[in-house]
Design a protein around this motif. Sequence first.
Motif: not given
Lengths: 163, 163
Positions: B143-148, B127-134
């Motif tokens: 993006t105003t909010s990005l949560r996993g 999930v953290r990796q996906s956040i970092r890729r975005i």
Amino acid sequence: MTVTDELLANNADYASTFDGPLPLPPSKHVAVVACMDARLDVYRILGLHDGEAHVIRNAGGVITDDEIRSLAISQQLLGTTEIILIHHTDCGMLTFTDDGFKADLQKEIGVKPAWSAESFSDLDDDVRQSIRRIENSPFVTKTTSLRGFVFDVATGRLNEVTA
Amino acid sequence: MTVTDELLANNADYASTFDGPLPLPPSKHVAVVACMDARLDVYRILGLHDGEAHVIRNAGGVITDDEIRSLAISQQLLGTTEIILIHHTDCGMLTFTDDGFKADLQKEIGVKPAWSAESFSDLDDDVRQSIRRIENSPFVTKTTSLRGFVFDVATGRLNEVTA
């Protein structure tokens, strides 16, 4: 409070009556590839219940390497054999061109994507193109049924695209 | 009769009480990226209604170029600003390695995919990796909010992954 917070409150309600867990492999051996459009509640449109089908979605419901990856994993490891493709009327992908979208991004941020935006000008033709991309992939090998549809956002009905 | 035929009969029922059409842009300005797993009825899990959110799904709920393409179209053309990522417990992506999956495909059909299968060994880390890729993509700019989150298939609850 963000919309995300609001949806998390909804999730607490959902969990309060949740009945799980179900097995991992889809019990109906079906994978659906549909557009990400907000009006496509795929489970309701097809009368699917929890645990029955893989649901793959993206802008347009198109087939790129990532959908081939998902379908290959779905078939090789989790036993699906039928594939249902769903595009829909009034799709955002009909409203722009790849060249225009990339030029706009380049203008705004200075960088042009190396990927295709996958816009299209004819719904039925793009469903046929998606079918052909799957048929032409060596990695999707267990398919017993592959059919494509256009969901009508005015009537809720799936209309089959014929070859 | 295939399962596809059975689901088309369900669609006729769905259409018989359908209330449409709704507008194209998601009314809650949210895009969800979730795993294709059959047990994730994303609309129910988040209490979403028709027309509220884009829903993007693939094997794992990972971020590749195709999810960046979908998110870029979602934000640039259709006004979404919040992103919710959903992985889940008991995920198939935890059960194999990219090398093993590719070797099995090569053995069966003689061709090795050029793409990564995107398997992972730790849910929170992916999930953290996906956040970092975005965060690292130049094309997802609104993006105003990005949560996993990790959806628990035993309880129905979304558990947030913290940085």
